[in-house]
Motif scaffolding. Structure first.
Motif, PDB file in Angstrom:
ATOM      1  N   LYS A  68       0.843  -1.188   0.000  1.00 25.72           N
ATOM      2  CA  LYS A  68       0.000   0.000   0.000  1.00 25.72           C
ATOM      3  C   LYS A  68       0.885   1.248   0.000  1.00 25.72           C
ATOM      4  CE  LYS A  68      -2.747   2.769   2.964  1.00 25.72           C
ATOM      5  NZ  LYS A  68      -1.717   3.469   3.720  1.00 25.72           N
ATOM      6  N   SER A  69       1.883   1.270   0.875  1.00 23.10           N
ATOM      7  CA  SER A  69       2.770   2.433   0.947  1.00 23.10           C
ATOM      8  C   SER A  69       3.555   2.592  -0.342  1.00 23.10           C
ATOM      9  CB  SER A  69       3.762   2.276   2.104  1.00 23.10           C
ATOM     10  OG  SER A  69       3.078   1.990   3.287  1.00 23.10           O
ATOM     11  N   LEU A  70       4.030   1.478  -0.912  1.00 25.34           N
ATOM     12  CA  LEU A  70       4.823   1.557  -2.143  1.00 25.34           C
ATOM     13  C   LEU A  70       3.967   2.052  -3.306  1.00 25.34           C
ATOM     14  CD1 LEU A  70       6.966  -1.711  -1.937  1.00 25.34           C
ATOM     15  CD2 LEU A  70       7.695   0.626  -1.481  1.00 25.34           C
ATOM     16  N   ALA A  71       2.738   1.534  -3.391  1.00 23.09           N
ATOM     17  CA  ALA A  71       1.841   1.944  -4.483  1.00 23.09           C
ATOM     18  C   ALA A  71       1.585   3.445  -4.403  1.00 23.09           C
ATOM     19  CB  ALA A  71       0.532   1.171  -4.411  1.00 23.09           C
ATOM     20  N   GLU A  72       1.363   3.948  -3.196  1.00 25.95           N
ATOM     21  CA  GLU A  72       1.153   5.392  -3.019  1.00 25.95           C
ATOM     22  C   GLU A  72       2.378   6.167  -3.488  1.00 25.95           C
ATOM     23  OE1 GLU A  72      -1.957   5.464   0.763  1.00 25.95           O
ATOM     24  OE2 GLU A  72       0.218   5.478   1.118  1.00 25.95           O
ATOM     25  N   GLY A  73       3.542   5.652  -3.145  1.00 27.14           N
ATOM     26  CA  GLY A  73       4.790   6.305  -3.548  1.00 27.14           C
ATOM     27  C   GLY A  73       4.942   6.379  -5.055  1.00 27.14           C
ATOM     28  N   PHE A  74       4.678   5.257  -5.725  1.00 25.86           N
ATOM     29  CA  PHE A  74       4.806   5.236  -7.182  1.00 25.86           C
ATOM     30  C   PHE A  74       3.759   6.120  -7.855  1.00 25.86           C
ATOM     31  CE2 PHE A  74       7.628   1.624  -6.572  1.00 25.86           C
ATOM     32  CZ  PHE A  74       8.553   1.830  -7.586  1.00 25.86           C
ATOM     33  N   ARG A  75       2.571   6.186  -7.261  1.00 26.81           N
ATOM     34  CA  ARG A  75       1.539   7.083  -7.781  1.00 26.81           C
ATOM     35  C   ARG A  75       2.013   8.525  -7.701  1.00 26.81           C
ATOM     36  NH1 ARG A  75      -1.429   7.251 -11.207  1.00 26.81           N
ATOM     37  NH2 ARG A  75      -3.157   8.453 -10.353  1.00 26.81           N
ATOM     38  N   HIS A  76       2.678   8.832  -6.591  1.00 26.72           N
ATOM     39  CA  HIS A  76       3.197  10.177  -6.353  1.00 26.72           C
ATOM     40  C   HIS A  76       4.178  10.573  -7.455  1.00 26.72           C
ATOM     41  CE1 HIS A  76       3.166  13.420  -3.541  1.00 26.72           C
ATOM     42  NE2 HIS A  76       4.488  13.537  -3.621  1.00 26.72           N
ATOM     43  N   GLU A  77       4.898   9.586  -7.981  1.00 26.42           N
ATOM     44  CA  GLU A  77       5.834   9.859  -9.078  1.00 26.42           C
ATOM     45  C   GLU A  77       5.114   9.925 -10.422  1.00 26.42           C
ATOM     46  OE1 GLU A  77       8.885   6.881  -9.019  1.00 26.42           O
ATOM     47  OE2 GLU A  77       9.849   7.750  -7.249  1.00 26.42           O
ATOM     48  N   GLY A  78       3.799   9.736 -10.392  1.00 25.47           N
ATOM     49  CA  GLY A  78       3.015   9.870 -11.616  1.00 25.47           C
ATOM     50  C   GLY A  78       2.798   8.578 -12.384  1.00 25.47           C
ATOM     51  N   HIS A  79       3.187   7.443 -11.799  1.00 21.91           N
ATOM     52  CA  HIS A  79       3.002   6.162 -12.482  1.00 21.91           C
ATOM     53  C   HIS A  79       1.616   5.585 -12.240  1.00 21.91           C
ATOM     54  CE1 HIS A  79       7.185   6.001 -13.523  1.00 21.91           C
ATOM     55  NE2 HIS A  79       7.573   6.041 -12.258  1.00 21.91           N
ATOM     56  N   LYS A  80       1.120   4.844 -13.236  1.00 24.26           N
ATOM     57  CA  LYS A  80      -0.081   4.031 -13.004  1.00 24.26           C
ATOM     58  C   LYS A  80       0.375   2.698 -12.412  1.00 24.26           C
ATOM     59  CE  LYS A  80      -3.697   3.775 -15.803  1.00 24.26           C
ATOM     60  NZ  LYS A  80      -4.374   3.433 -17.083  1.00 24.26           N
ATOM     61  N   VAL A  81      -0.311   2.250 -11.363  1.00 20.90           N
ATOM     62  CA  VAL A  81       0.169   1.091 -10.618  1.00 20.90           C
ATOM     63  C   VAL A  81      -0.858  -0.040 -10.626  1.00 20.90           C
ATOM     64  CG1 VAL A  81       0.992   0.285  -8.361  1.00 20.90           C
ATOM     65  CG2 VAL A  81       1.480   2.623  -9.095  1.00 20.90           C
ATOM     66  N   GLY A  82      -0.423  -1.211 -11.028  1.00 24.00           N
ATOM     67  CA  GLY A  82      -1.252  -2.406 -10.935  1.00 24.00           C
ATOM     68  C   GLY A  82      -0.753  -3.300  -9.810  1.00 24.00           C
ATOM     69  N   ASP A 128      -8.334   5.782  -5.808  1.00 18.28           N
ATOM     70  CA  ASP A 128      -7.438   6.279  -6.852  1.00 18.28           C
ATOM     71  C   ASP A 128      -7.630   5.483  -8.144  1.00 18.28           C
ATOM     72  OD1 ASP A 128      -5.325   6.927  -8.509  1.00 18.28           O
ATOM     73  OD2 ASP A 128      -3.871   7.027  -6.877  1.00 18.28           O
ATOM     74  N   THR A 129      -8.066   6.156  -9.205  1.00 18.13           N
ATOM     75  CA  THR A 129      -8.335   5.437 -10.460  1.00 18.13           C
ATOM     76  C   THR A 129      -7.046   5.014 -11.164  1.00 18.13           C
ATOM     77  OG1 THR A 129      -8.501   7.573 -11.532  1.00 18.13           O
ATOM     78  CG2 THR A 129     -10.576   6.496 -10.955  1.00 18.13           C
ATOM     79  N   GLY A 130      -5.918   5.531 -10.716  1.00 15.84           N
ATOM     80  CA  GLY A 130      -4.635   5.138 -11.315  1.00 15.84           C
ATOM     81  C   GLY A 130      -4.066   3.877 -10.706  1.00 15.84           C
ATOM     82  N   ILE A 131      -4.843   3.243  -9.822  1.00 15.66           N
ATOM     83  CA  ILE A 131      -4.396   2.000  -9.199  1.00 15.66           C
ATOM     84  C   ILE A 131      -5.430   0.910  -9.461  1.00 15.66           C
ATOM     85  CG2 ILE A 131      -3.801   0.855  -7.023  1.00 15.66           C
ATOM     86  CD1 ILE A 131      -2.825   3.473  -5.955  1.00 15.66           C
ATOM     87  N   PHE A 132      -4.980  -0.229  -9.933  1.00 16.12           N
ATOM     88  CA  PHE A 132      -5.877  -1.354 -10.167  1.00 16.12           C
ATOM     89  C   PHE A 132      -5.391  -2.525  -9.317  1.00 16.12           C
ATOM     90  CE2 PHE A 132      -7.307  -5.234 -12.095  1.00 16.12           C
ATOM     91  CZ  PHE A 132      -8.552  -4.962 -12.646  1.00 16.12           C
ATOM     92  N   ILE A 133      -6.279  -3.003  -8.442  1.00 10.83           N
ATOM     93  CA  ILE A 133      -5.898  -4.124  -7.571  1.00 10.83           C
ATOM     94  C   ILE A 133      -6.718  -5.346  -7.942  1.00 10.83           C
ATOM     95  CG2 ILE A 133      -5.611  -4.912  -5.188  1.00 10.83           C
ATOM     96  CD1 ILE A 133      -5.964  -1.987  -4.330  1.00 10.83           C
ATOM     97  N   ARG A 134      -6.080  -6.477  -8.069  1.00 12.61           N
ATOM     98  CA  ARG A 134      -6.799  -7.702  -8.368  1.00 12.61           C
ATOM     99  C   ARG A 134      -6.315  -8.807  -7.429  1.00 12.61           C
ATOM    100  NH1 ARG A 134     -10.634  -9.257 -12.356  1.00 12.61           N
ATOM    101  NH2 ARG A 134     -10.716 -11.507 -12.228  1.00 12.61           N
ATOM    102  N   SER A 135      -7.268  -9.476  -6.784  1.00 16.42           N
ATOM    103  CA  SER A 135      -6.923 -10.612  -5.923  1.00 16.42           C
ATOM    104  C   SER A 135      -7.031 -11.882  -6.744  1.00 16.42           C
ATOM    105  CB  SER A 135      -7.889 -10.709  -4.747  1.00 16.42           C
ATOM    106  OG  SER A 135      -8.130  -9.447  -4.186  1.00 16.42           O
ATOM    107  N   MET A 136      -6.139 -12.815  -6.487  1.00 16.12           N
ATOM    108  CA  MET A 136      -6.125 -14.029  -7.289  1.00 16.12           C
ATOM    109  C   MET A 136      -5.833 -15.222  -6.381  1.00 16.12           C
ATOM    110  SD  MET A 136      -3.983 -14.216 -10.801  1.00 16.12           S
ATOM    111  CE  MET A 136      -4.952 -13.392 -12.024  1.00 16.12           C
ATOM    112  N   ALA A 137      -6.584 -16.309  -6.602  1.00 14.64           N
ATOM    113  CA  ALA A 137      -6.353 -17.514  -5.804  1.00 14.64           C
ATOM    114  C   ALA A 137      -5.422 -18.462  -6.559  1.00 14.64           C
ATOM    115  CB  ALA A 137      -7.685 -18.198  -5.528  1.00 14.64           C
TER     116      ALA A 137
END
Lengths: 317, 138
Positions: A66-80, A108-117
């Motif tokens: 969660k913290s890393l994704a926020e950081g990368f978003r801050h740099e302007g990246h889209k994060v999956g 945040d629409t720039g983040i896409f989270i998917r859970s997978m079994a």
């Protein structure tokens, strides 16, 4: 009438969430219908930095993510984010709970989270994990994190799936002998010790650093010296350093040309896995009866497992 | 060896100011034991979070547990957001303690089913399976 997968391709290339989510489901179900769409998307992929995050259950992978994704978003990246959790070996069902640690990211629409079994796959990933990465890659996500299941000591598939592998260790689990064993700890490009606001974290950091200095491979200086970074999602300590280091590692891979070898490893591994899956499917379809017979013979000690396998394969050919 | 088949995906959430999660955990566990992929998103979610997560996860069903009495506010809001997101093919199921007349109203609004506090786990599993089969492929 369900929409054809091939019609989703254009929408996915434009980054449309529904279509991304739907195609991942179809790839996960192993549907033949989506093969053409997946093949088309694959040609548009190959631009994303794939970051693997692995570690024992409860080490703080999801929270740190969660913290890393926020950081990368801050740099302007889209994060999956693809978060893998285990399926039950009995019912096949799963509780996917990684999102609980990342709920704040949902807005945040720039983040896409998917859970997978895992659905029976071993090695810490799900069969369709890299298919999902392809979809996100083609959809324009700059960075995709793969969070493995909570691993033990030997689930190292992630290293053949990601460009950068980060191993998360929590303080207080085992002594320095755990740190020199083979397996998960060897695969890290970056080590992080989570929960470093705790007093015993320094000991774990020291153990890992010492582990990294032992051994034959260190007779020569390493081109990428594996760093050990303390981090705390609670206080935020170390998160910026981790993001910087992840970027540096990607830069290093590109500058040194090692990225080509990594990509080849990923491709080879994927082809092997698909071949295994196809063979296994054909095998069970064609040899099911004989399979049952030899299971009985081997159980009753009338035949040994190795000869039984050879008998089966002769029939299969 | 890995399997290849589609599994029912369910997102389970507690929405609003309601900390009673024993029931919802039992439901999650029952659905898991029935072979479904259950995404549990935890306590104190907002309707917006639930709908965004459900779209990203491409779930067949959203199950929301409410024991706080806020069901007449929360369910309509979730339905509205699902429609806005173009995701009204996701079935919305509710669970909790509610007045019978509220159940009727909510179902008229578009909640697929409401299961009250005395619903046996087997019935919950059956309802989810039946509703997903009825809706068909998408």
């Amino acid at each position: 009438m369900p929409i054809a997968s091939i019609e989703l391709v254009e929408k996915i290339l434009a980054g449309e969430t529904h279509s991304i989510a739907r195609l991942i489901s179809r790839a996960e179900a192993g549907s033949q219908e989506c093969r053409e769409a997946m093949a088309k998307l694959y040609k548009h992929s190959g631009k994303t930095h794939i970051i693997g995050v692995t570690g024992v259950p409860g080490s703080g992978k999801s929270t740190l993510m969660k913290s890393l994704a926020e950081g990368f978003r801050h740099e302007g990246h889209k994060v999956g984010i693809i978060a893998v959790d285990p399926s039950s070996p009995f019912s096949g069902g799963a509780i996917l709970g990684d999102r609980i640690r990342m709920n704040e990211l949902t807005a945040d629409t720039g983040i896409f989270i998917r859970s997978m079994a895992t659905r029976g796959a071993l090695g810490g990933l799900a069969r369709a994990t890299l298919d999902a990465v392809d979809v996100l890659d083609a959809a324009g996500f700059d960075v995709v994190f793969i969070e493995t299941v909570g691993v033990g000591q030997d689930e190292v598939d992630i290293v053949q799936a990601a460009h950068t592998t980060m191993v998360v260790s929590a303080p207080g689990l085992g002594d320095e002998i755990q740190a020199i064993k083979a397996g998960v700890l060897e695969i890290a490009d970056i080590h992080t010790v989570s929960k470093c606001d705790r007093a015993d974290a320094n000991k774990t950091i020291t153990d890992l650093k010492q582990m990294l200095m032992l051994g034959l491979e260190h007779s020569e200086p390493k081109k990428w010296p594996v760093p050990v970074i303390g981090s705390s999602a609670h206080t935020g300590e170390g998160v910026d350093t981790l993001i910087k280091t992840i970027n540096q590692h990607y830069q290093y891979l590109n500058d040194s040309g090692e990225i080509a070898a990594k990509c080849e490893t990923i491709a080879r591994n994927r082809i092997i896995k698909y071949t295994e899956n196809i063979l296994y499917k054909q095998f069970t379809e064609r040899c099911n009866e004989l399979f049952q017979e030899v299971i009985t013979r081997v159980t009753n000690r009338e035949e040994d497992p190795h000869s039984a396998a050879e008998t089966l394969l002769t029939t299969f050919k | 060896m890995s399997e290849t088949q589609s599994r029912t995906r369910v997102l389970i959430a507690k929405v609003g100011l309601d900390g009673h999660d024993r029931g919802v955990k039992i439901v999650a566990r029952c659905l898991r034991d029935a072979g479904m992929d259950v995404i549990y998103t935890g306590l104190h979610r907002t309707p917006e979070e639930v709908v965004t997560a459900a779209v990203q996860e491409d779930v067949d069903v959203i199950g929301i547990s409410i024991l706080s009495g806020a069901h007449m506010t929360i369910f309509p809001r979730v339905l509205e957001l699902l429609k806005e997101a173009g995701a009204d093919d996701i079935l919305l199921l509710g669970g909790g303690v509610m007045a019978d007349e509220d159940v009727v109203t909510l179902k008229e609004m578009g909640v697929a089913e409401i299961m009250l506090q005395d619903t046996p786990p087997e019935a919950i599993v059956k309802t989810v399976n039946d509703l997903v089969t009825q809706r068909g492929e998408r």
